[in-house]
Design an enzyme around this catalytic site. Structure first.
Site, PDB file in Angstrom:
ATOM      1  N   SER A  18      28.286  70.392  35.679  1.00  0.00           N
ATOM      2  CA  SER A  18      28.610  69.339  36.402  1.00  0.00           C
ATOM      3  C   SER A  18      29.321  68.317  36.654  1.00  0.00           C
ATOM      4  CB  SER A  18      27.356  69.206  38.001  1.00  0.00           C
ATOM      5  OG  SER A  18      27.988  67.594  39.009  1.00  0.00           O
ATOM      6  N   TYR A  66      19.123  65.269  38.580  1.00  0.00           N
ATOM      7  CA  TYR A  66      20.181  66.849  38.360  1.00  0.00           C
ATOM      8  C   TYR A  66      21.219  66.340  37.890  1.00  0.00           C
ATOM      9  CZ  TYR A  66      24.485  69.245  39.417  1.00  0.00           C
ATOM     10  OH  TYR A  66      25.173  69.945  40.212  1.00  0.00           O
ATOM     11  N   ILE A  74      30.040  78.094  46.913  1.00  0.00           N
ATOM     12  CA  ILE A  74      30.773  78.733  45.580  1.00  0.00           C
ATOM     13  C   ILE A  74      30.735  80.078  45.664  1.00  0.00           C
ATOM     14  CG2 ILE A  74      31.812  77.972  43.133  1.00  0.00           C
ATOM     15  CD1 ILE A  74      30.927  75.323  44.077  1.00  0.00           C
ATOM     16  N   LYS A 129      24.654  72.877  54.043  1.00  0.00           N
ATOM     17  CA  LYS A 129      24.517  71.820  53.163  1.00  0.00           C
ATOM     18  C   LYS A 129      23.581  70.485  53.870  1.00  0.00           C
ATOM     19  CE  LYS A 129      26.278  71.503  49.406  1.00  0.00           C
ATOM     20  NZ  LYS A 129      27.330  71.459  48.454  1.00  0.00           N
ATOM     21  N   ALA A 152      21.749  76.626  41.152  1.00  0.00           N
ATOM     22  CA  ALA A 152      21.072  75.690  41.010  1.00  0.00           C
ATOM     23  C   ALA A 152      20.756  74.910  41.533  1.00  0.00           C
ATOM     24  CB  ALA A 152      22.132  74.841  40.391  1.00  0.00           C
ATOM     25  N   HIS A 155      31.563  66.291  57.199  1.00  0.00           N
ATOM     26  CA  HIS A 155      31.192  65.261  57.756  1.00  0.00           C
ATOM     27  C   HIS A 155      32.158  64.240  58.689  1.00  0.00           C
ATOM     28  CE1 HIS A 155      26.837  65.519  56.134  1.00  0.00           C
ATOM     29  NE2 HIS A 155      26.881  65.691  54.579  1.00  0.00           N
ATOM     30  N   LYS A 169      21.562  79.787  55.696  1.00  0.00           N
ATOM     31  CA  LYS A 169      22.667  80.126  53.979  1.00  0.00           C
ATOM     32  C   LYS A 169      22.816  81.759  54.116  1.00  0.00           C
ATOM     33  CE  LYS A 169      21.967  78.743  50.162  1.00  0.00           C
ATOM     34  NZ  LYS A 169      20.900  78.797  48.881  1.00  0.00           N
ATOM     35  N   ASN A 224      33.766  66.979  42.925  1.00  0.00           N
ATOM     36  CA  ASN A 224      34.157  67.392  44.441  1.00  0.00           C
ATOM     37  C   ASN A 224      34.280  68.112  45.198  1.00  0.00           C
ATOM     38  OD1 ASN A 224      33.503  64.046  43.139  1.00  0.00           O
ATOM     39  ND2 ASN A 224      32.348  63.725  45.480  1.00  0.00           N
ATOM     40  N   VAL A 225      33.978  69.711  45.185  1.00  0.00           N
ATOM     41  CA  VAL A 225      34.434  70.384  45.767  1.00  0.00           C
ATOM     42  C   VAL A 225      33.733  70.735  46.664  1.00  0.00           C
ATOM     43  CG1 VAL A 225      34.154  73.108  45.381  1.00  0.00           C
ATOM     44  CG2 VAL A 225      33.246  71.812  43.647  1.00  0.00           C
ATOM     45  N   TYR A 255      26.241  55.240  42.374  1.00  0.00           N
ATOM     46  CA  TYR A 255      27.178  55.203  43.179  1.00  0.00           C
ATOM     47  C   TYR A 255      29.046  55.224  42.466  1.00  0.00           C
ATOM     48  CZ  TYR A 255      29.884  56.071  47.038  1.00  0.00           C
ATOM     49  OH  TYR A 255      31.188  56.770  47.537  1.00  0.00           O
TER      50      TYR A 255
END
Length: 321
Positions: free
Chosen positions: A114, A141, A11, A178, A75, A187, A38, A169-170, A280
């Protein structure tokens, strides 16, 4: 000068490009710059200088007279991280130090919270600040993010303008680094390229069919548009959701990825890994009324529009934003 922490990340690097596109080049990039993959996120971007994450609080105190705005996006974002001491150091204590400096010198601050703070959504997904102390995140987290939100709301002294943003969910370009934590679209694209098919997680919840688990997927270009809006708005401080307000299924997401590649969907299902199965989330959907109420009026990318742009203009050819 405009500060962006987490500047080498997903981001943060997209925010650099957004600011460049709007004519802002006096940018100070803050991160741990040791990850070469990165660092590719900086390709083609204009900025003034880089500051290492560990020395940034000292740098900010010494250079505060020249700073106009602070975006604290950096973060530790791995939702499977179990080292609470590490998360407290990077997500809680570090953010407190930046908050305190911004308060002391009158610097406006936007920081990343978040949607992981909402846990299983027992209290819904409303960014009602009175509910924040009652939220039950599912992992360390999420705890670290929620603990900072609680701390911020309790402070008698605050930056003259501040917002915490609960990112849902970005997805989008510049997440090549990542690994496991990259978006399902990333993915899916890679699985299709390798095998021609995609494996999604089975549902282990009788209320949801396989692939019909739902998330509020928000395109990173919408995220940076909101960050840019807040940089100019500078009033109505508080904690806000940042999603689209419309949950969609993982099946919708996977099918959109196939269609963006002009392929027929070939989707199968595998058991959800046991290390995340019990925690989940089967449904998330941001209530976006609060952000809309302060004047943000732009339309969001639909899932189909966002996936098409991401796949066609970035993933095909491994391009950066």
């Amino acid at each position: 000068m405009i500060i962006i922490t987490g500047a080498a990340g997903f981001i943060g690097s997209c925010l650099i490009q957004k600011l460049n596109d709007e004519g802002y080049y006096d940018l100070i990039l803050v991160d741990d710059f040791s990850n070469e993959l990165k660092n590719k996120n900086f390709e083609g971007k204009k900025f003034a200088s880089k500051v290492e994450r560990d020395v940034f609080p000292t740098w900010l105190r010494e250079n505060q007279l020249h700073v106009q705005f602070v975006f604290h996006i950096g973060a530790r974002t791995d939702t499977t991280e179990m080292d609470r001491e590490l998360l407290n150091r990077l997500n809680l204590d570090y953010t407190k130090s930046i908050w305190n400096i911004c308060t002391e010198f009158g610097l406006p601050l936007v920081y990343a919270s978040s949607a992981a703070t909402y846990g299983l959504g027992e209290l819904g997904y409303d960014d009602d600040e009175s509910k924040i102390p009652m939220l039950k995140p599912l992992n360390p987290y999420g705890d670290s993010k929620n603990e900072f939100d609680i701390w911020a709301l309790k402070q008698d002294k605050k930056p003259y303008f501040w917002t915490g943003l609960k990112f849902f969910n970005v997805y989008g370009p510049n997440e090549y680094h990542k690994g496991r934590m990259a978006s399902v679209i990333f993915h899916t694209f890679n699985q299709i390229q390798k095998t021609g098919s995609m494996k999604l997680f089975q549902s282990h919840n009788p209320d949801f069919k396989d692939g019909e688990q739902m998330r509020d997927f928000v395109y990173v270009k919408d995220v940076v548009n909101i960050l840019y809006f807040l940089m100019h708005h500078r009033k109505d401080s508080g904690i806000y959701n940042l999603g689209t307000g419309k949950a969609r299924t993982f099946l919708d997401l996977a099918k959109s990825t196939f269609y963006s590649l002009n392929k027929d969907p070939e989707i199968s299902f595998v058991p959800t890994p046991e290390d995340i199965r019990e925690k989940y989330q089967y449904f998330t959907e941001a209530n976006m009324n609060k952000l809309r109420s302060i004047g943000y009026s732009q339309d969001f990318y639909s899932l189909e529009e966002g996936v098409k742009d991401y796949v066609s203009n970035y993933l095909v050819g491994t391009r950066y934003y």
